[in-house]
Design a protein around this motif. Structure first.
Motif, PDB file in Angstrom:
ATOM      1  N   THR A 121       0.829  -1.204   0.000  1.00 52.12           N
ATOM      2  CA  THR A 121       0.000   0.000   0.000  1.00 52.12           C
ATOM      3  C   THR A 121       0.866   1.257   0.000  1.00 52.12           C
ATOM      4  N   ALA A 122       0.251   2.356  -0.412  1.00 54.29           N
ATOM      5  CA  ALA A 122       0.903   3.666  -0.389  1.00 54.29           C
ATOM      6  C   ALA A 122      -0.132   4.702   0.019  1.00 54.29           C
ATOM      7  N   ARG A 123       0.255   5.588   0.925  1.00 53.08           N
ATOM      8  CA  ARG A 123      -0.646   6.675   1.314  1.00 53.08           C
ATOM      9  C   ARG A 123       0.093   7.998   1.215  1.00 53.08           C
ATOM     10  N   GLU A 124      -0.630   9.013   0.832  1.00 55.45           N
ATOM     11  CA  GLU A 124      -0.025  10.342   0.706  1.00 55.45           C
ATOM     12  C   GLU A 124       0.325  10.887   2.085  1.00 55.45           C
ATOM     13  N   ASP A 125       1.477  11.561   2.140  1.00 55.36           N
ATOM     14  CA  ASP A 125       1.924  12.118   3.418  1.00 55.36           C
ATOM     15  C   ASP A 125       2.969  13.202   3.153  1.00 55.36           C
ATOM     16  N   GLY A 126       2.646  14.433   3.522  1.00 50.45           N
ATOM     17  CA  GLY A 126       3.619  15.518   3.419  1.00 50.45           C
ATOM     18  C   GLY A 126       4.147  15.770   2.028  1.00 50.45           C
ATOM     19  N   GLY A 127       3.308  15.694   1.037  1.00 53.86           N
ATOM     20  CA  GLY A 127       3.751  15.934  -0.329  1.00 53.86           C
ATOM     21  C   GLY A 127       4.405  14.747  -0.996  1.00 53.86           C
ATOM     22  N   GLY A 128       4.479  13.636  -0.288  1.00 56.01           N
ATOM     23  CA  GLY A 128       5.033  12.414  -0.854  1.00 56.01           C
ATOM     24  C   GLY A 128       4.161  11.232  -0.502  1.00 56.01           C
ATOM     25  N   TYR A 129       4.775  10.049  -0.383  1.00 56.41           N
ATOM     26  CA  TYR A 129       4.027   8.829  -0.100  1.00 56.41           C
ATOM     27  C   TYR A 129       4.778   7.987   0.928  1.00 56.41           C
ATOM     28  N   VAL A 130       4.008   7.251   1.718  1.00 57.74           N
ATOM     29  CA  VAL A 130       4.558   6.270   2.643  1.00 57.74           C
ATOM     30  C   VAL A 130       4.119   4.891   2.164  1.00 57.74           C
ATOM     31  N   LEU A 131       5.090   4.002   1.972  1.00 59.02           N
ATOM     32  CA  LEU A 131       4.827   2.677   1.409  1.00 59.02           C
ATOM     33  C   LEU A 131       4.981   1.611   2.485  1.00 59.02           C
ATOM     34  N   ASP A 132       4.070   0.647   2.459  1.00 60.49           N
ATOM     35  CA  ASP A 132       4.148  -0.496   3.370  1.00 60.49           C
ATOM     36  C   ASP A 132       3.868  -1.782   2.600  1.00 60.49           C
ATOM     37  N   GLY A 133       4.511  -2.853   3.042  1.00 58.98           N
ATOM     38  CA  GLY A 133       4.311  -4.144   2.405  1.00 58.98           C
ATOM     39  C   GLY A 133       5.631  -4.866   2.215  1.00 58.98           C
ATOM     40  N   VAL A 134       5.570  -6.043   1.605  1.00 57.65           N
ATOM     41  CA  VAL A 134       6.751  -6.874   1.382  1.00 57.65           C
ATOM     42  C   VAL A 134       6.758  -7.365  -0.071  1.00 57.65           C
ATOM     43  N   LYS A 135       7.903  -7.254  -0.710  1.00 60.94           N
ATOM     44  CA  LYS A 135       8.115  -7.793  -2.047  1.00 60.94           C
ATOM     45  C   LYS A 135       9.138  -8.915  -1.962  1.00 60.94           C
ATOM     46  N   THR A 136       9.000  -9.917  -2.811  1.00 63.31           N
ATOM     47  CA  THR A 136       9.897 -11.074  -2.759  1.00 63.31           C
ATOM     48  C   THR A 136      10.535 -11.336  -4.117  1.00 63.31           C
ATOM     49  N   PHE A 137      11.648 -12.076  -4.078  1.00 67.49           N
ATOM     50  CA  PHE A 137      12.352 -12.508  -5.294  1.00 67.49           C
ATOM     51  C   PHE A 137      12.626 -11.332  -6.237  1.00 67.49           C
ATOM     52  N   VAL A 138      13.137 -10.255  -5.686  1.00 66.91           N
ATOM     53  CA  VAL A 138      13.461  -9.078  -6.495  1.00 66.91           C
ATOM     54  C   VAL A 138      14.928  -9.187  -6.930  1.00 66.91           C
ATOM     55  N   PRO A 139      15.197  -9.350  -8.224  1.00 69.63           N
ATOM     56  CA  PRO A 139      16.584  -9.510  -8.656  1.00 69.63           C
ATOM     57  C   PRO A 139      17.362  -8.201  -8.592  1.00 69.63           C
ATOM     58  N   TYR A 140      18.596  -8.295  -8.120  1.00 72.75           N
ATOM     59  CA  TYR A 140      19.529  -7.164  -8.105  1.00 72.75           C
ATOM     60  C   TYR A 140      18.997  -5.948  -7.337  1.00 72.75           C
ATOM     61  N   ALA A 141      18.198  -6.167  -6.306  1.00 76.34           N
ATOM     62  CA  ALA A 141      17.622  -5.042  -5.571  1.00 76.34           C
ATOM     63  C   ALA A 141      18.712  -4.190  -4.912  1.00 76.34           C
ATOM     64  N   ARG A 142      19.733  -4.836  -4.356  1.00 81.15           N
ATOM     65  CA  ARG A 142      20.798  -4.073  -3.689  1.00 81.15           C
ATOM     66  C   ARG A 142      21.688  -3.369  -4.718  1.00 81.15           C
ATOM     67  N   GLU A 143      21.879  -3.966  -5.865  1.00 79.90           N
ATOM     68  CA  GLU A 143      22.769  -3.410  -6.881  1.00 79.90           C
ATOM     69  C   GLU A 143      22.103  -2.335  -7.728  1.00 79.90           C
ATOM     70  N   ALA A 144      20.772  -2.234  -7.658  1.00 75.38           N
ATOM     71  CA  ALA A 144      20.032  -1.329  -8.537  1.00 75.38           C
ATOM     72  C   ALA A 144      20.068   0.116  -8.044  1.00 75.38           C
ATOM     73  N   ALA A 145      19.973   1.042  -8.997  1.00 74.11           N
ATOM     74  CA  ALA A 145      19.847   2.460  -8.651  1.00 74.11           C
ATOM     75  C   ALA A 145      18.424   2.773  -8.208  1.00 74.11           C
ATOM     76  N   ARG A 146      17.441   2.082  -8.783  1.00 70.59           N
ATOM     77  CA  ARG A 146      16.039   2.239  -8.411  1.00 70.59           C
ATOM     78  C   ARG A 146      15.342   0.882  -8.497  1.00 70.59           C
ATOM     79  N   ILE A 147      14.360   0.694  -7.621  1.00 71.58           N
ATOM     80  CA  ILE A 147      13.488  -0.481  -7.667  1.00 71.58           C
ATOM     81  C   ILE A 147      12.086   0.008  -7.998  1.00 71.58           C
ATOM     82  N   LEU A 148      11.474  -0.544  -9.030  1.00 71.95           N
ATOM     83  CA  LEU A 148      10.088  -0.200  -9.345  1.00 71.95           C
ATOM     84  C   LEU A 148       9.179  -1.014  -8.420  1.00 71.95           C
ATOM     85  N   VAL A 149       8.429  -0.309  -7.582  1.00 73.73           N
ATOM     86  CA  VAL A 149       7.614  -0.946  -6.550  1.00 73.73           C
ATOM     87  C   VAL A 149       6.137  -0.642  -6.786  1.00 73.73           C
ATOM     88  N   PRO A 150       5.325  -1.637  -7.172  1.00 72.98           N
ATOM     89  CA  PRO A 150       3.882  -1.432  -7.309  1.00 72.98           C
ATOM     90  C   PRO A 150       3.218  -1.408  -5.927  1.00 72.98           C
TER      91      PRO A 150
END
Length: 368
Positions: free
Chosen positions: A136-165
């Motif tokens: 989930t994502a909720r608006e907060d202070g002009g941005g968003y706060v994200l909660d939840g868990v994603k699994t089996f994300v390849p190269y998450a530590r090596e990436a410059a950005r992770i696309l998170v639905p």
């Protein structure tokens, strides 16, 4: 449809085969596997120098602006050589969705990718059925706060950005460009050398400019989901092709009772079964990526068919390849083990055959 590649696609295939054939030769792969590195940087740079990392990037980011079919051509060559490079993560899970839905500022993030100076990735999976979004994502202070868990994300530590639905309160599903430092990462087991991570959002913050396309209407998530399927099945298509070629050569040259294995009817029948599994996947892959490129309504259905084939018939075919090799099929100094590992890896990323049948059934039910 015409399953033949056009002149441009043939050139891309030939170039990818040349680069990966050179950079991912058997000796090079063995050397890489001893290094403990997350990916082969030399091969990654070579792909960039050949222009292959920019094929699906928009022209304003220095790319060629091509689409899913051309991406599948490259990813199939990656699978054919079990190449340890983050092409699937960077292009299928990130670059294509950003290219299609990103703002000008977001598309500008892609420029370093053309030079192999950056890795990107996307969080396609969560705990449970592949393709479901509970984060989930909720608006907060002009941005968003994200909660939840994603699994089996390849190269998450090596990436410059992770696309998170994530599901945005009061809207639909949005895709956020999240920095790895903003989330908690835990390594997960992988069948290959490719690093996989569990990504815990737990109040991770994203700016207003991090929402892909600036809207949470579900369109970017649809693209990410379909590209995730298309990319994984294209890799799997190359994997089973490589395993089949290796097995054909082995049974043609290995002798028992003064006869080549390939001369025994039982062996011929099993090789035929592997070929049928490969062709069934190929047909679904090319049909799916073509329809995806056309923006057709049935694209996802075709990709789900391909994903089922990658998750069940192809895995069984890889077992057959190992069986026909006898004891050497289990020897990690022989290249067949890479194809088996990558085939299982693709199946895991896709969620398995049962998940894909459930998803296919849901799509058919929607049309009824």
């Amino acid at each position: 449809m015409d399953f033949n590649l056009d002149e441009t696609q043939q050139e891309i295939k030939g170039l990818a085969a040349e680069v990966l054939g050179r950079e991912c030769a058997r000796e090079r792969l063995e050397e890489f596997e001893k290094s403990g590195a997350p990916f082969d940087e030399a091969a990654w740079k070579a792909l960039a120098q050949a222009g292959l990392l920019g094929i699906v990037l928009p022209e304003d980011a220095g790319g060629a602006g091509l689409g899913p079919v051309e991406l599948a051509v490259v990813l199939r060559e990656v699978g054919l050589r079990a190449a340890p490079v983050p092409v699937y993560a960077s292009l299928a899970l990130a670059a294509l969705p950003i290219a299609r839905h990103g703002t000008a500022e977001q598309r500008a993030l892609l420029a370093p990718l053309t030079e192999g100076a950056m890795v990107l990735t996307g969080a396609f999976r969560e705990v449970g059925t592949a393709g479901e979004v509970a984060a989930t994502a909720r608006e907060d202070g002009g941005g968003y706060v994200l909660d939840g868990v994603k699994t089996f994300v390849p190269y998450a530590r090596e990436a410059a950005r992770i696309l998170v639905p994530a599901r945005v309160e009061g809207a639909g599903i949005g895709v956020f460009l999240v920095e790895p430092a903003a989330v908690a990462l835990t390594e997960q087991p992988s069948a290959t050398s490719e690093p996989l991570y569990r990504v815990v959002l737990d109040g991770a913050r994203a700016g207003a400019g991090d929402l892909l396309g600036g809207t949470a209407d579900g369109a970017a998530w649809d693209t990410l989901r379909r590209c995730a399927l298309a990319g994984a099945v294209a890799v799997s298509s190359g994997v089973i092709d490589g395993a089949l070629e290796l097995t054909k050569e082995y049974t043609r040259t290995r002798e028992q009772f003064d006869r080549a294995l390939a001369q025994f009817q039982a062996v011929t029948m099993q090789i035929s079964d592997v070929y049928i599994a490969k062709r069934a996947l190929d047909v679904a892959v090319w049909a799916g990526v073509w329809r995806l490129a056309e923006g057709a309504a049935d694209a996802e259905e075709l990709l789900e068919i391909a994903a089922y084939n990658a998750g069940d018939p192809v895995i069984r075919a890889l077992y057959t390849c190992q069986h026909l090799h006898g004891g050497i099929g289990l020897d990690i100094t022989y290249p067949l083990h890479r194809y088996f590992a990558w085939g299982k890896h693709c199946a895991h990323l896709l969620g398995g055959a049962d998940d894909r049948l459930d998803a296919l059934g849901a799509l058919i039910a929607q049309e009824a």
